[in-house]
Design a protein around this motif. Structure first.
Motif, PDB file in Angstrom:
ATOM      1  N   ALA A 128       0.029 -55.462 -69.703  1.00 15.46           N
ATOM      2  CA  ALA A 128       0.254 -54.109 -70.236  1.00 15.46           C
ATOM      3  C   ALA A 128       0.223 -53.076 -69.108  1.00 15.46           C
ATOM      4  N   GLU A 129      -0.713 -53.222 -68.176  1.00 17.39           N
ATOM      5  CA  GLU A 129      -0.769 -52.290 -67.044  1.00 17.39           C
ATOM      6  C   GLU A 129       0.490 -52.373 -66.197  1.00 17.39           C
ATOM      7  N   HIS A 130       1.014 -53.580 -66.007  1.00 20.62           N
ATOM      8  CA  HIS A 130       2.242 -53.761 -65.236  1.00 20.62           C
ATOM      9  C   HIS A 130       3.402 -53.037 -65.915  1.00 20.62           C
ATOM     10  N   ARG A 131       3.490 -53.178 -67.243  1.00 18.57           N
ATOM     11  CA  ARG A 131       4.567 -52.488 -67.975  1.00 18.57           C
ATOM     12  C   ARG A 131       4.416 -50.978 -67.840  1.00 18.57           C
ATOM     13  N   HIS A 132       3.187 -50.471 -67.919  1.00 12.55           N
ATOM     14  CA  HIS A 132       2.972 -49.021 -67.802  1.00 12.55           C
ATOM     15  C   HIS A 132       3.328 -48.515 -66.408  1.00 12.55           C
ATOM     16  N   ARG A 133       3.008 -49.294 -65.390  1.00 15.74           N
ATOM     17  CA  ARG A 133       3.365 -48.889 -64.019  1.00 15.74           C
ATOM     18  C   ARG A 133       4.885 -48.843 -63.849  1.00 15.74           C
ATOM     19  N   ARG A 134       5.571 -49.826 -64.441  1.00 19.73           N
ATOM     20  CA  ARG A 134       7.043 -49.816 -64.362  1.00 19.73           C
ATOM     21  C   ARG A 134       7.597 -48.610 -65.096  1.00 19.73           C
ATOM     22  N   LEU A 135       7.025 -48.269 -66.263  1.00 17.16           N
ATOM     23  CA  LEU A 135       7.479 -47.098 -67.012  1.00 17.16           C
ATOM     24  C   LEU A 135       7.211 -45.828 -66.219  1.00 17.16           C
TER      25      LEU A 135
ATOM     26  N   GLU B  12       9.183 -41.302 -63.073  1.00 21.71           N
ATOM     27  CA  GLU B  12       9.170 -40.573 -61.801  1.00 21.71           C
ATOM     28  C   GLU B  12      10.579 -40.485 -61.221  1.00 21.71           C
ATOM     29  N   THR B  13      11.338 -41.554 -61.334  1.00 21.02           N
ATOM     30  CA  THR B  13      12.722 -41.560 -60.852  1.00 21.02           C
ATOM     31  C   THR B  13      13.560 -40.554 -61.631  1.00 21.02           C
ATOM     32  N   LEU B  14      13.366 -40.497 -62.942  1.00 25.35           N
ATOM     33  CA  LEU B  14      14.115 -39.538 -63.768  1.00 25.35           C
ATOM     34  C   LEU B  14      13.750 -38.106 -63.399  1.00 25.35           C
ATOM     35  N   LYS B  15      12.475 -37.846 -63.114  1.00 23.50           N
ATOM     36  CA  LYS B  15      12.049 -36.504 -62.692  1.00 23.50           C
ATOM     37  C   LYS B  15      12.724 -36.119 -61.381  1.00 23.50           C
ATOM     38  N   GLU B  16      12.789 -37.066 -60.474  1.00 27.36           N
ATOM     39  CA  GLU B  16      13.422 -36.803 -59.171  1.00 27.36           C
ATOM     40  C   GLU B  16      14.903 -36.487 -59.350  1.00 27.36           C
ATOM     41  N   GLN B  17      15.566 -37.181 -60.271  1.00 27.72           N
ATOM     42  CA  GLN B  17      16.997 -36.971 -60.500  1.00 27.72           C
ATOM     43  C   GLN B  17      17.264 -35.635 -61.171  1.00 27.72           C
TER      44      GLN B  17
END
Length: 114
Positions: A95-102, A107-112
């Motif tokens: 679950a933590e891995h999925r949250h980190r990927r999300l 963060e990528t969407l914010k940068e874009q």
């Protein structure tokens, strides 16, 4: 040891821990070995009920009992608890891995958007 054996052992252990009296007994045994009478002290239930709870914990592999003259102290089986926490940790880490990927995607969407 088969997957079915492990699953059955986990089922018994989690079912045993579903009762607040048994969880309190586990908490007490985490501080050290105890006799049936010592485990019964905080509860207002019959000795038979206490013995039944101990049998359930023993059948689940969470505690063991030994003989010391007239006493039969109960001992916490730390390895059994470790198996439970390892099982839970596997799912927690996923679950933590999925949250980190999300988080990374967000963060990528914010940068874009900038």
């Amino acid at each position: 040891m088969s997957v079915d054996d492990t699953a059955a052992r986990l089922d018994r252990a989690f079912a045993a821990l579903g009762d607040p009296v048994r969880r309190a007994m586990i908490a007490r045994l985490s501080r050290g070995d105890a006799t049936v009478n010592e485990l019964a002290e905080p509860f207002t239930i019959t000795k038979q009920a206490i013995s039944r709870h101990i049998q359930v914990l023993e059948a689940a592999g969470l505690i063991t009992r030994s003989r010391d003259a007239q006493r039969r102290p109960c001992h916490l089986n730390a390895a059994a608890l470790e198996e439970l926490t390892s099982w839970i940790d596997g799912y927690r880490l996923a679950a933590e891995h999925r949250h980190r990927r999300l988080d990374a995607v967000l963060e990528t969407l914010k940068e874009q958007e900038k």
